[in-house]
Design a protein around this motif. Structure first.
Motif, PDB file in Angstrom:
ATOM      1  N   ARG A   1     -14.102  17.233  38.838  1.00 41.29           N
ATOM      2  CA  ARG A   1     -13.181  16.601  39.771  1.00 41.29           C
ATOM      3  C   ARG A   1     -13.531  16.848  41.237  1.00 41.29           C
ATOM      4  NH1 ARG A   1      -7.446  19.264  38.765  1.00 41.29           N
ATOM      5  NH2 ARG A   1      -8.742  21.055  39.295  1.00 41.29           N
ATOM      6  N   GLY A   2     -13.887  18.088  41.548  1.00 44.65           N
ATOM      7  CA  GLY A   2     -14.302  18.379  42.916  1.00 44.65           C
ATOM      8  C   GLY A   2     -13.178  18.588  43.901  1.00 44.65           C
ATOM      9  N   SER A   3     -12.046  19.117  43.436  1.00 43.27           N
ATOM     10  CA  SER A   3     -10.967  19.357  44.408  1.00 43.27           C
ATOM     11  C   SER A   3     -11.287  20.548  45.307  1.00 43.27           C
ATOM     12  CB  SER A   3      -9.614  19.523  43.716  1.00 43.27           C
ATOM     13  OG  SER A   3      -9.503  20.763  43.073  1.00 43.27           O
TER      14      SER A   3
HETATM   15  C1  GAR Z   1     -11.127  25.086  39.240  1.00 40.81           C
HETATM   16  O1  GAR Z   1      -9.869  25.476  38.744  1.00 40.81           O
HETATM   17  C2  GAR Z   1     -12.097  26.240  39.223  1.00 40.81           C
HETATM   18  O2  GAR Z   1     -11.487  27.477  39.515  1.00 40.81           O
HETATM   19  C3  GAR Z   1     -12.558  26.206  37.790  1.00 40.81           C
HETATM   20  O3  GAR Z   1     -12.692  24.848  37.474  1.00 40.81           O
HETATM   21  C4  GAR Z   1     -11.790  24.086  38.283  1.00 40.81           C
HETATM   22  C5  GAR Z   1     -12.588  23.045  39.017  1.00 40.81           C
HETATM   23  O4  GAR Z   1     -11.729  22.165  39.676  1.00 40.81           O
HETATM   24  N1  GAR Z   1     -13.781  26.915  37.619  1.00 40.81           N
HETATM   25  C6  GAR Z   1     -14.145  27.478  36.467  1.00 40.81           C
HETATM   26  O5  GAR Z   1     -13.465  27.453  35.463  1.00 40.81           O
HETATM   27  C7  GAR Z   1     -15.494  28.186  36.513  1.00 40.81           C
HETATM   28  N2  GAR Z   1     -15.778  28.785  35.251  1.00 40.81           N
HETATM   29  P1  GAR Z   1     -12.289  21.240  40.833  1.00 40.81           P
HETATM   30  O6  GAR Z   1     -13.487  20.491  40.263  1.00 40.81           O
HETATM   31  O7  GAR Z   1     -11.162  20.313  41.125  1.00 40.81           O
HETATM   32  O8  GAR Z   1     -12.655  22.097  42.009  1.00 40.81           O
END
Ligand code: GAR
Length: 210
Positions: A11-13
């Motif tokens: 997603r990349g938030s």
């Molecule tokens: C976030 O909650 C991050 O902490 C987690 O994945 C999600 C990514 O969200 N990371 C892990 O679980 C690493 N093992 P995002 O793509 O919206 O930033």
């Protein structure tokens, strides 16, 4: 200006939080590259929309973790990043990638490390009956989710929470603490050494700064 490379899988938030922090001037840096292992990562479109260079290195094109990691290193070579940010990057990295970036490679993990390294952190916290959960930003070392914590944020676990409601409470804090850790790093206030991490020369506790 400092150069940040961000590695994503989805997603990349958290990546977006860095884009916003750079645009707002909260981080005196530019995002030089967003790299995804997953060609379908929604974050790639978000980065493109912000005018940030993106690339995909698909782990499926390699027969070993080491070969994939070597391709990541080659891809980042021309970028010369000052800071490498793992933002929901869901591949286990080997020393082939970690060693060249040691001390400037950060990860965010959605648990109160050392609790719950690996996957499904929120479900595991709920099943354990924990009363609080949270998120940790840490230096990356070859031990999975085992590098020295830098900063941690906690949230209460409420009755009726599901992994989804808990994740929604935690992600808000992820977007706050990750740019803070990055700012310290870019200000050269953080160090990684044999004993762990320091901020302004002072040892950071094993749980990170709360
Ligand atoms: C976030 O909650 C991050 O902490 C987690 O994945 C999600 C990514 O969200 N990371 C892990 O679980 C690493 N093992 P995002 O793509 O919206 O930033």
């Amino acid at each position: 200006k400092a150069r940040i490379a961000i590695l994503i899988s989805g997603r990349g938030s958290n990546m977006q939080a860095f884009i916003d922090a750079c645009e707002a001037g909260e981080l005196d840096a530019s995002i030089a590259l967003v790299l995804s292992n997953n060609p379908d990562a929604a974050g790639l479109a978000r980065a493109n929309a912000a005018g940030i260079p993106t690339t995909c290195v698909n782990h499926r094109d390699f027969d070993s973790r080491e070969a994939f990691d070597a391709a990541l290193v080659r891809t980042l070579e021309p970028v010369q990043p000052d800071l490498v940010i793992l933002a929901g990057f869901m591949r286990i990295l080997t020393p082939v990638f970690i060693t060249p970036f040691a001390g400037k490679l950060l990860n965010i993990h959605p648990s109160l490390l050392p609790k719950y390294p690996g996957l499904d952190t929120h479900r595991r916290a709920l099943e354990a009956g924990d009363r609080e959960a949270g998120v940790t930003v840490h230096f990356v070392t070859p031990e999975l989710d085992g590098g020295p914590p830098i900063i941690q944020a906690k949230v209460p676990i409420e009755d009726g929470d599901t992994p989804e409601t808990l994740a929604a409470r935690v992600i808000v804090l992820e977007h706050v603490i990750y740019p803070i850790a990055a700012k310290w790093q870019l200000q050269r206030r953080l160090r990684l050494d044999q004993q762990g991490a320091t901020l302004d020369g002072k040892r950071i506790p094993a749980s990170g700064i709360n």
